[in-house]
Design an enzyme around this catalytic site. Sequence first.
Site, PDB file in Angstrom:
ATOM      1  CE  LYS A  47      -3.568  -5.093   2.467  1.00 12.62           C
ATOM      2  NZ  LYS A  47      -2.422  -5.480   1.980  1.00 12.62           N
ATOM      3  NE  ARG A 145       3.569  -8.409  -1.090  1.00 12.18           N
ATOM      4  CZ  ARG A 145       2.339  -8.391  -0.647  1.00 12.18           C
ATOM      5  NH1 ARG A 145       1.479  -8.040  -1.652  1.00 12.18           N
ATOM      6  NH2 ARG A 145       2.146  -8.898   0.280  1.00 12.18           N
ATOM      7  CG  HIS A 174       0.798 -12.553   2.232  1.00 11.86           C
ATOM      8  ND1 HIS A 174      -0.239 -11.916   2.861  1.00 11.86           N
ATOM      9  CD2 HIS A 174       1.164 -11.667   0.888  1.00 11.86           C
ATOM     10  CE1 HIS A 174      -1.075 -11.671   2.038  1.00 11.86           C
ATOM     11  NE2 HIS A 174      -0.906 -10.909   0.721  1.00 11.86           N
ATOM     12  NE  ARG A 230      -0.788 -11.171   7.192  1.00  7.77           N
ATOM     13  CZ  ARG A 230      -0.246 -12.413   7.162  1.00  7.77           C
ATOM     14  NH1 ARG A 230       0.694 -12.769   8.207  1.00  7.77           N
ATOM     15  NH2 ARG A 230       0.124 -12.451   5.932  1.00  7.77           N
ATOM     16  CE1 TYR A 274     -16.993  14.790 -23.151  1.00  8.30           C
ATOM     17  CE2 TYR A 274     -16.913  13.133 -21.071  1.00  8.30           C
ATOM     18  CZ  TYR A 274     -16.256  14.606 -21.680  1.00  8.30           C
ATOM     19  OH  TYR A 274     -16.748  15.576 -20.676  1.00  8.30           O
ATOM     20  CB  CYS A 321     -18.569  12.002 -17.786  1.00 11.50           C
ATOM     21  SG  CYS A 321     -19.210  11.429 -19.216  1.00 11.50           S
ATOM     22  CG  MET A 322     -13.388  13.308 -13.965  1.00 10.87           C
ATOM     23  SD  MET A 322     -12.136  15.028 -13.878  1.00 10.87           S
ATOM     24  CE  MET A 322     -11.314  14.372 -14.808  1.00 10.87           C
ATOM     25  CG  ASP A 323     -16.734  15.489 -12.820  1.00  7.27           C
ATOM     26  OD1 ASP A 323     -15.887  14.856 -11.645  1.00  7.27           O
ATOM     27  OD2 ASP A 323     -16.809  16.246 -13.581  1.00  7.27           O
TER      28      ASP A 323
HETATM   29  C1  LIG Z   1      -3.148  -7.299   2.598  1.00  8.64           C
HETATM   30  C2  LIG Z   1      -2.352  -8.309   3.572  1.00  8.64           C
HETATM   31  C3  LIG Z   1      -3.206  -9.075   3.896  1.00  8.64           C
HETATM   32  C4  LIG Z   1      -4.932  -8.967   4.292  1.00  8.64           C
HETATM   33  O1  LIG Z   1      -5.390  -9.573   2.394  1.00  8.64           O
HETATM   34  P1  LIG Z   1      -6.551 -10.045   2.468  1.00  8.64           P
HETATM   35  O2  LIG Z   1      -6.678 -10.795   1.055  1.00  8.64           O
HETATM   36  O3  LIG Z   1      -7.635  -8.385   2.029  1.00  8.64           O
HETATM   37  O4  LIG Z   1      -7.287 -10.594   3.144  1.00  8.64           O
HETATM   38  C5  LIG Z   1      -3.327  -9.886   4.767  1.00  8.64           C
HETATM   39  N1  LIG Z   1      -1.485  -9.615   5.043  1.00  8.64           N
HETATM   40  C6  LIG Z   1      -0.405  -8.416   4.698  1.00  8.64           C
HETATM   41  C7  LIG Z   1       0.968  -9.614   4.497  1.00  8.64           C
HETATM   42  C8  LIG Z   1      -0.980  -8.296   3.810  1.00  8.64           C
HETATM   43  O5  LIG Z   1      -0.415  -7.413   2.899  1.00  8.64           O
END
Ligand SMILES: *Cc1c(COP(=O)(O)O)cnc(C)c1O
Length: 382
Positions: A47, A145, A174, A230, A274, A321-323
């Site tokens: 992601k 969540r 999770h 995961r 700035y 700064c921005m850049d």
């Molecule tokens: C983002 C996410 C992960 C991975 O999390 P890490 O801490 O980066 O390993 C695993 N499961 C779910 C549901 C997530 O949203």
Amino acid sequence: MNWDEMISSEEDVVRPTHVEVDLGCLAGNLAAIRAYVGGAKVMTVLKANAYGHGLIPVAHHMVKHGADYLGVAFLEEGVLLRKAGISAPILVLGGIAGEQIPLFLKYDLTLTAPSVEKLLLIDSAAATLGKLARVHLKVDTGMERIGIHYYHAEALLKESLKCKHVQVEGIFSHFANADAADLSPARLQLERFQSVLSFYEKHSLPMPLRHIANSAGILQLPESHLDMVRPGILLYGVYPSRECLTSVPVTPALKWKSRVAYFKVVQAGDPVSYGSTWQSDHAVRVVTIPVGYGDGYFRALSNRSQIIVRGVRYPVVGRVCMDQIMVNLDQGTAYNGDEVILLGASEGVSISAADLADWAGTIPYEVLTNINTRVPRLYCGE
Ligand SMILES: *Cc1c(COP(=O)(O)O)cnc(C)c1O
């Protein structure tokens, strides 16, 4: 023309500021995780543009190196992967809006079913399209969540058995605190998850693919590995927190670099950038680097962070700064065009995502995902 077309090799970089991703490190990290989790499958979490590393190149590489499953947060990320020709199974981990369900089915994406209501929507959309929806049930064991509360989960499991157009391939939860030193909340979540899963044993039903371990769970709670893990941040070679055990050896895959764009001497008492937030009490050498908060180099790093030039760490002075940023070499040496490391190691000196996170008052996850698309990504290694 997009960045990818403009950049065919490092020599052609149109901007001195870029990110280098070592694909060999990613493959090595995946192998190290796989070795540590024994027989569990590995879902590589991609992601947020693969945590800033570039969604499509990283996905192809993970598939090439045997990732069992790919995980993304949103439908759109899954569709991008399919359009790039990725055929590996993809689970969309986030919640779903009902009207999106036909697109999940069209692109053969695995859906997360976090409630009875959503499960029934999936079942009826699949029936309408004459398809079998692949689903992972989501149980909330303490994150609050998405997901059905563990104390109501049996209703979702029972309902799923009645759905004719849904294949329950997996069931997951999770962790909220697996990266902490105190693992008792995470252990409690795992216990709650196990007791939900006992439904399948009690009724002699086939057990779906069970998964709960994020990177921190992988590192700190081997009993949480179950059927699949995961990993997100760990895959990229970064540990989730300073407290977390480092049981799997990994190497950061991303370096963020630039070059010195301008050199000058700033006289005593003359403020820099700035808001005039910084000045020296003696004449100093100051260089300007073409990177800023417009690239994702947090403004909160003003007067806090350091960069590396010629193997030496120097402080960023004045506001980001921005850049552009300004760096105080004091009496140190650097020339226009010299390589600058914003994140990464050089000649034994390093600035990690954790360092930048500490300076900016955030976590390494945000440092990585905040490097935006204005910064070209270059890939090396296999
Ligand atoms: C983002 C996410 C992960 C991975 O999390 P890490 O801490 O980066 O390993 C695993 N499961 C779910 C549901 C997530 O949203």
